[in-house]
Design a protein around this motif. Structure first.
Motif, mmCIF file in Angstrom:
data_model
loop_
_atom_site.group_PDB
_atom_site.id
_atom_site.type_symbol
_atom_site.label_atom_id
_atom_site.label_comp_id
_atom_site.label_asym_id
_atom_site.label_seq_id
_atom_site.Cartn_x
_atom_site.Cartn_y
_atom_site.Cartn_z
ATOM 1 N N GLY A 100 0.810 -1.212 0.000
ATOM 2 C CA GLY A 100 0.000 0.000 0.000
ATOM 3 C C GLY A 100 0.845 1.264 0.000
ATOM 4 N N VAL A 101 1.859 1.300 0.853
ATOM 5 C CA VAL A 101 2.733 2.466 0.915
ATOM 6 C C VAL A 101 3.521 2.608 -0.390
ATOM 7 C CG1 VAL A 101 4.706 3.498 2.108
ATOM 8 C CG2 VAL A 101 2.873 2.406 3.423
ATOM 9 N N ALA A 102 3.977 1.477 -0.931
ATOM 10 C CA ALA A 102 4.725 1.516 -2.190
ATOM 11 C C ALA A 102 3.863 2.024 -3.337
ATOM 12 C CB ALA A 102 5.267 0.126 -2.521
ATOM 13 N N ALA A 103 2.559 1.726 -3.296
ATOM 14 C CA ALA A 103 1.664 2.219 -4.345
ATOM 15 C C ALA A 103 1.607 3.739 -4.341
ATOM 16 C CB ALA A 103 0.259 1.643 -4.137
ATOM 17 N N ILE A 104 1.667 4.330 -3.140
ATOM 18 C CA ILE A 104 1.659 5.793 -3.027
ATOM 19 C C ILE A 104 3.006 6.366 -3.437
ATOM 20 C CG2 ILE A 104 1.403 7.729 -1.421
ATOM 21 C CD1 ILE A 104 -0.367 5.858 0.300
ATOM 22 N N HIS A 105 4.059 5.839 -2.842
ATOM 23 C CA HIS A 105 5.400 6.394 -3.065
ATOM 24 C C HIS A 105 5.905 6.129 -4.475
ATOM 25 C CE1 HIS A 105 9.404 7.741 -2.142
ATOM 26 N NE2 HIS A 105 9.927 6.560 -2.396
ATOM 27 N N GLY A 106 5.524 4.993 -5.052
ATOM 28 C CA GLY A 106 6.098 4.574 -6.329
ATOM 29 C C GLY A 106 5.348 5.046 -7.548
ATOM 30 N N VAL A 107 4.201 5.707 -7.374
ATOM 31 C CA VAL A 107 3.457 6.179 -8.538
ATOM 32 C C VAL A 107 4.301 7.205 -9.295
ATOM 33 C CG1 VAL A 107 2.265 8.087 -7.373
ATOM 34 C CG2 VAL A 107 1.141 6.902 -9.257
ATOM 35 N N ALA A 113 -0.383 14.978 -0.308
ATOM 36 C CA ALA A 113 -1.259 14.586 0.789
ATOM 37 C C ALA A 113 -1.939 15.840 1.316
ATOM 38 C CB ALA A 113 -0.470 13.908 1.903
ATOM 39 N N ALA A 114 -3.268 15.863 1.278
ATOM 40 C CA ALA A 114 -4.044 16.962 1.847
ATOM 41 C C ALA A 114 -4.564 16.480 3.192
ATOM 42 C CB ALA A 114 -5.184 17.363 0.924
ATOM 43 N N VAL A 115 -3.825 16.799 4.246
ATOM 44 C CA VAL A 115 -4.115 16.268 5.582
ATOM 45 C C VAL A 115 -5.186 17.143 6.222
ATOM 46 C CG1 VAL A 115 -3.141 15.729 7.844
ATOM 47 C CG2 VAL A 115 -1.800 15.310 5.772
ATOM 48 N N ASN A 116 -6.399 16.641 6.224
ATOM 49 C CA ASN A 116 -7.558 17.421 6.644
ATOM 50 C C ASN A 116 -7.888 17.275 8.130
ATOM 51 O OD1 ASN A 116 -8.163 14.717 5.586
ATOM 52 N ND2 ASN A 116 -10.232 15.123 6.322
ATOM 53 N N GLY A 117 -7.184 16.408 8.830
ATOM 54 C CA GLY A 117 -7.445 16.194 10.252
ATOM 55 C C GLY A 117 -6.368 15.307 10.826
ATOM 56 N N ALA A 118 -6.725 14.478 11.792
ATOM 57 C CA ALA A 118 -5.732 13.635 12.454
ATOM 58 C C ALA A 118 -5.066 12.679 11.471
ATOM 59 C CB ALA A 118 -6.401 12.844 13.581
ATOM 60 N N ALA A 119 -3.737 12.629 11.531
ATOM 61 C CA ALA A 119 -2.935 11.662 10.775
ATOM 62 C C ALA A 119 -2.020 10.993 11.785
ATOM 63 C CB ALA A 119 -2.140 12.355 9.672
ATOM 64 N N PHE A 120 -2.408 9.828 12.246
ATOM 65 C CA PHE A 120 -1.683 9.128 13.298
ATOM 66 C C PHE A 120 -1.157 7.799 12.772
ATOM 67 C CE2 PHE A 120 -3.358 10.957 17.564
ATOM 68 C CZ PHE A 120 -3.234 12.244 17.079
ATOM 69 N N GLY A 121 -0.015 7.377 13.288
ATOM 70 C CA GLY A 121 0.506 6.060 12.970
ATOM 71 C C GLY A 121 0.657 5.840 11.485
ATOM 72 N N LEU A 122 0.044 4.774 10.995
ATOM 73 C CA LEU A 122 0.123 4.451 9.576
ATOM 74 C C LEU A 122 -0.435 5.569 8.716
ATOM 75 C CD1 LEU A 122 0.729 2.440 7.300
ATOM 76 C CD2 LEU A 122 -1.497 1.363 7.757
ATOM 77 N N GLY A 123 -1.400 6.314 9.242
ATOM 78 C CA GLY A 123 -1.939 7.446 8.491
ATOM 79 C C GLY A 123 -0.879 8.483 8.204
ATOM 80 N N LEU A 124 -0.036 8.775 9.186
ATOM 81 C CA LEU A 124 1.047 9.738 8.971
ATOM 82 C C LEU A 124 2.108 9.142 8.061
ATOM 83 C CD1 LEU A 124 2.354 12.430 9.437
ATOM 84 C CD2 LEU A 124 3.187 11.624 11.653
ATOM 85 N N ASP A 125 2.389 7.854 8.216
ATOM 86 C CA ASP A 125 3.331 7.202 7.299
ATOM 87 C C ASP A 125 2.877 7.375 5.852
ATOM 88 O OD1 ASP A 125 5.036 6.291 9.261
ATOM 89 O OD2 ASP A 125 4.322 4.230 9.241
ATOM 90 N N MET A 126 1.580 7.200 5.603
ATOM 91 C CA MET A 126 1.051 7.324 4.246
ATOM 92 C C MET A 126 1.195 8.747 3.724
ATOM 93 S SD MET A 126 -2.292 4.901 4.724
ATOM 94 C CE MET A 126 -3.139 5.613 3.338
ATOM 95 N N ALA A 127 0.956 9.721 4.582
ATOM 96 C CA ALA A 127 1.146 11.118 4.158
ATOM 97 C C ALA A 127 2.607 11.369 3.810
ATOM 98 C CB ALA A 127 0.681 12.064 5.255
ATOM 99 N N LEU A 128 3.512 10.844 4.631
ATOM 100 C CA LEU A 128 4.943 11.036 4.392
ATOM 101 C C LEU A 128 5.409 10.339 3.122
ATOM 102 C CD1 LEU A 128 6.176 10.541 8.060
ATOM 103 C CD2 LEU A 128 6.255 12.688 6.777
ATOM 104 N N ALA A 129 4.679 9.313 2.686
ATOM 105 C CA ALA A 129 5.033 8.613 1.448
ATOM 106 C C ALA A 129 4.726 9.444 0.217
ATOM 107 C CB ALA A 129 4.301 7.274 1.368
ATOM 108 N N CYS A 130 3.902 10.484 0.376
ATOM 109 C CA CYS A 130 3.578 11.371 -0.740
ATOM 110 C C CYS A 130 4.757 12.320 -1.013
ATOM 111 C CB CYS A 130 2.318 12.171 -0.423
ATOM 112 S SG CYS A 130 0.836 11.148 -0.156
ATOM 113 N N ASP A 131 4.748 12.922 -2.167
ATOM 114 C CA ASP A 131 5.823 13.849 -2.525
ATOM 115 C C ASP A 131 5.740 15.140 -1.726
ATOM 116 O OD1 ASP A 131 7.026 12.345 -4.819
ATOM 117 O OD2 ASP A 131 5.001 12.579 -5.597
ATOM 118 N N PHE A 132 4.516 15.580 -1.454
ATOM 119 C CA PHE A 132 4.299 16.848 -0.757
ATOM 120 C C PHE A 132 3.155 16.692 0.230
ATOM 121 C CE2 PHE A 132 5.510 17.656 -5.210
ATOM 122 C CZ PHE A 132 6.737 18.285 -5.021
ATOM 123 N N ILE A 133 3.161 17.536 1.267
ATOM 124 C CA ILE A 133 2.093 17.500 2.274
ATOM 125 C C ILE A 133 1.600 18.918 2.529
ATOM 126 C CG2 ILE A 133 1.435 16.850 4.618
ATOM 127 C CD1 ILE A 133 3.775 14.886 4.654
#
Length: 266
Positions: A100-107, A113-133
């Motif tokens: 899942g993370v590779a699908a985000i990072h490797g595209v 990542a448009a972080v509209n509220g809480a990004a905890f744990g894996l949620g924050l990892d997924m945001a960090l996998a994006c190019d920009f936040i």
């Protein structure tokens, strides 16, 4: 024989201009990730990656949160497994998480990542996998894994040090403390802040800026730059040479040069 096609349940996808918006859609659970959502997320990013009409991608969450992390139901099932199966089951689940993370990072297209509220744990990892936040004012972010007796398993130990430096990344992971947008921006953990009501509009405007150049050049540049910290200078130079040779052959490059020369000749 007709085969029923299962429609996405936990992911929605929309497109405006050349920008696809992929939305985590379990708002009642703050978009916690379960196995089905992960599979739908992977499929959505794969489809956007091969669609020539999509030039940039926004990842966001429905409702009041971006993503609260892994679904607690999956954690409970893991604990209920027979002792002799826990490790192998966990290994298989981790492979799924990393896909899942590779699908985000490797595209091959820019991802915001448009972080509209809480990004905890894996949620924050997924945001960090994006190019920009870009984060909404009032959003809260935490590498919350140690509070569950876990390590950051969604790439945070890779992505976070590259944004904030090694010692600060350790501090954020070891303490699991909540970081708000102003501090996150100062640390380099995120790139921009927007008012909640204008977050998606700001993300879309930014994404459109990322679509003005050659899609080929952007894809090749992203592929190389994502390896910059792991490869030697000569390896990066070699990858650049190969990518440039490919760019020389593209219709985008030819048209750009011809347009420039025609304008100069007038």
């Amino acid at each position: 024989m007709n085969t029923a096609v299962k429609l996405p349940e936990f992911i929605t996808v929309s497109q405006h201009d050349a920008v696809a918006t992929i939305t985590l859609n379990r708002p009642d659970l703050r978009n916690a990730i379960n196995d089905q959502m992960r599979a739908e997320l992977i499929a959505a990013f794969a489809a956007a990656d091969v669609d020539p009409a999509v030039r940039a991608i926004i990842l966001t969450g429905a409702g009041k949160g971006f993503c609260s992390g892994g679904d607690i139901g999956g954690m409970r099932a893991r604990l209920d497994a027979p002792a002799g199966e826990v490790a192998f089951n966990g290994w298989k689940r981790q492979k799924s998480t990393h896909r899942g993370v590779a699908a985000i990072h490797g595209v091959s297209k820019p991802v915001i990542a448009a972080v509209n509220g809480a990004a905890f744990g894996l949620g924050l990892d997924m945001a960090l996998a994006c190019d920009f936040i870009i984060a909404a004012e009032g959003a809260k972010m935490s590498m919350s894994f140690v509070k569950r007796g876990l390590v950051s398993d969604g790439g945070g130990m890779y992505f976070l040090p590259r944004r904030v430096g090694l010692s600060k990344a350790k501090e954020l992971i070891f303490t699991a403390r909540v970081v708000e947008p102003a501090e996150a921006l100062a640390l380099g953990m995120i790139d921009r802040i927007a008012a909640p009501e204008s977050l998606l509009a700001a993300a879309h405007a930014w994404a459109k800026e990322l679509t003005i150049g050659s899609a080929t050049a952007v894809a090749l540049t992203k592929e190389i730059m994502d390896k910059t910290f792991e490869r030697s200078d000569e390896e990066i130079f070699a990858m650049g040479r190969e990518a440039q040779a490919m760019c020389y052959t593209t219709a985008e490059h030819r048209k750009s040069v011809e347009d420039f020369l025609n304008k100069t000749a007038k």
